[in-house]
Design a protein around this motif. Structure first.
Motif, PDB file in Angstrom:
ATOM      1  N   ASP A  52       3.011  -6.170  -1.863  1.00  0.00           N
ATOM      2  CA  ASP A  52       2.873  -6.016  -3.316  1.00  0.00           C
ATOM      3  C   ASP A  52       3.859  -6.823  -4.151  1.00  0.00           C
ATOM      4  O   ASP A  52       4.223  -6.422  -5.250  1.00  0.00           O
ATOM      5  N   GLN A 160       2.176   7.023   1.695  1.00  0.00           N
ATOM      6  CA  GLN A 160       1.920   5.609   1.954  1.00  0.00           C
ATOM      7  C   GLN A 160       2.454   5.151   3.307  1.00  0.00           C
ATOM      8  O   GLN A 160       1.801   4.400   4.034  1.00  0.00           O
ATOM      9  N   HIS A 188      -2.357   4.021  -1.547  1.00  0.00           N
ATOM     10  CA  HIS A 188      -3.258   3.097  -2.221  1.00  0.00           C
ATOM     11  C   HIS A 188      -4.685   3.323  -1.722  1.00  0.00           C
ATOM     12  O   HIS A 188      -4.917   3.505  -0.513  1.00  0.00           O
ATOM     13  N   GLU A 189      -5.626   3.285  -2.647  1.00  0.00           N
ATOM     14  CA  GLU A 189      -7.010   3.615  -2.316  1.00  0.00           C
ATOM     15  C   GLU A 189      -7.567   2.763  -1.168  1.00  0.00           C
ATOM     16  O   GLU A 189      -8.260   3.272  -0.287  1.00  0.00           O
TER      17      GLU A 189
END
Length: 347
Positions: A52, A160, A188-189
């Motif tokens: 990210d 996560q 996170h999806e």
């Protein structure tokens, strides 16, 4: 005694990028890190992929740490590893005085609190001995993926980190079972979609009720879970266990300072979006900070670092530019840019 412009408490991503940016703004800097190494919590996940950060391709956290450290050293800051700040006070001359576990005293004009959530100790779990030590086949963080090849891996947790380990290990392990006590995973999806696609055995709303140990009591051979809705129990054979239950956050600095620094919501420092705390000259950033709109990602940490350094610069010199800029034409960067270009043109 030397007086630093900026003292950064914490050598994780927030502190490391602050070091670079402080040097760019012509301030002399020291980093004080309690651990014997830099990189902060990323060291717990050195084999996990960092996704990210803008402009950086996905890479193992260990490799990402090295990039951060190299950048942080650009302007030769003083780095003190294995040293923890134990007390903090404001002197009559306006400088802050820090005492450390090594019996050292340091003076600084400003302080950047970049210590994350403090000293991280694993939360006690059923996978620990009575002395608080993990059993032999229990891991808090995976450091060797190859050792888990064709193993039956049991992962406890639903955040996560747990999801990341499950997705990473699913293709190489014999079996991956992910057990979480709540109704839904928190991650996170896209990663949740991956982990529930079939390769990982997901057990939601499940409590850990028992474990079977080896004859010597040092290895977990099986774990029994109970479904909260049906009360049905299931025993799962395991070779390795990964525990993702979070950590006990401890930060004695909040208890041992004479400047009025206070903890907010258990382990945050409440700040403005510009990282200013209630104490002039002290700024908090990264996971240590809490403010409206705060982004708890590495990318957000860099934004905090820029704001904190700019605010520190203005605190020291109110006539300075409010915002520093990074330009390859800056005088301080020209020699380093020349070396970088030489590297790329000779490859």
């Amino acid at each position: 005694m030397e007086v630093y412009d900026v003292t950064i408490i914490g050598g994780g991503p927030a502190g490391l990028y602050s070091s670079f940016y402080s040097g760019l703004r012509a301030m002399n800097v020291q980093i004080i890190e309690a651990q014997p190494y830099l990189g902060g919590k990323l060291n717990l996940y050195s084999e996990k992929i960092v996704w990210d950060v803008g402009g950086i391709p996905p890479m193992p956290a260990g490799q990402f740490i090295q990039h951060l450290v190299n950048q942080a050293k650009t302007f030769q800051p003083t780095i003190r590893n294995g040293e923890k700040v134990t007390s903090l006070k404001k002197r009559a001359d306006g400088n802050f005085q820090l005492e450390t576990t090594k019996g050292k005293t340091y003076l600084t004009k400003t302080i950047l609190l970049a210590m994350g959530n403090g000293t991280l100790d694993p939360s006690p779990t059923p996978f620990f001995t009575n002395k608080g030590e993990p059993l032999k086949n229990v891991q808090i963080a995976v450091t060797d993926f190859e050792a888990l090849k064709q193993k039956r891996v049991f992962i406890s947790g639903g955040g996560q980190s747990a999801i990341d380990w499950a997705n990473t290990l699913a293709p190489i392990a014999k079996e991956v079972t992910l057990v979480y006590r709540r109704e839904a995973f928190k991650a996170h999806e896209s990663e949740i979609e991956r982990v529930t696609s079939g390769l990982v055995k997901c057990k939601l709303q499940a409590d850990l009720v028992d474990k079977k140990l080896s004859a010597d009591g040092k290895i977990i051979e099986a774990i029994t879970i109970r479904n909260k809705e049906t009360a049905e129990e299931e025993m799962i054979l395991v070779d390795e266990v990964i525990v993702c239950h979070g950590f006990n956050q401890k930060n004695e600095l909040f208890e041992q300072n004479d400047v009025g620094l206070e903890v907010f919501n258990e382990y945050y420092v409440e700040t403005t979006p510009q990282t200013k705390t209630a104490i002039p000259g002290i700024f908090a950033l990264g996971d240590a900070a809490s403010y409206s709109g705060k982004v708890h990602l590495i990318a957000g940490t860099f934004h905090d670092a820029i704001n904190a350094v700019n605010a520190a610069k203005l605190y020291i010199d109110p006539k300075a530019d409010a915002i520093g800029t990074v330009s390859t034409y800056a005088d301080k960067l020209k020699p380093k840019v020349a070396k970088i270009w030489e590297q790329y043109t000779t490859e």
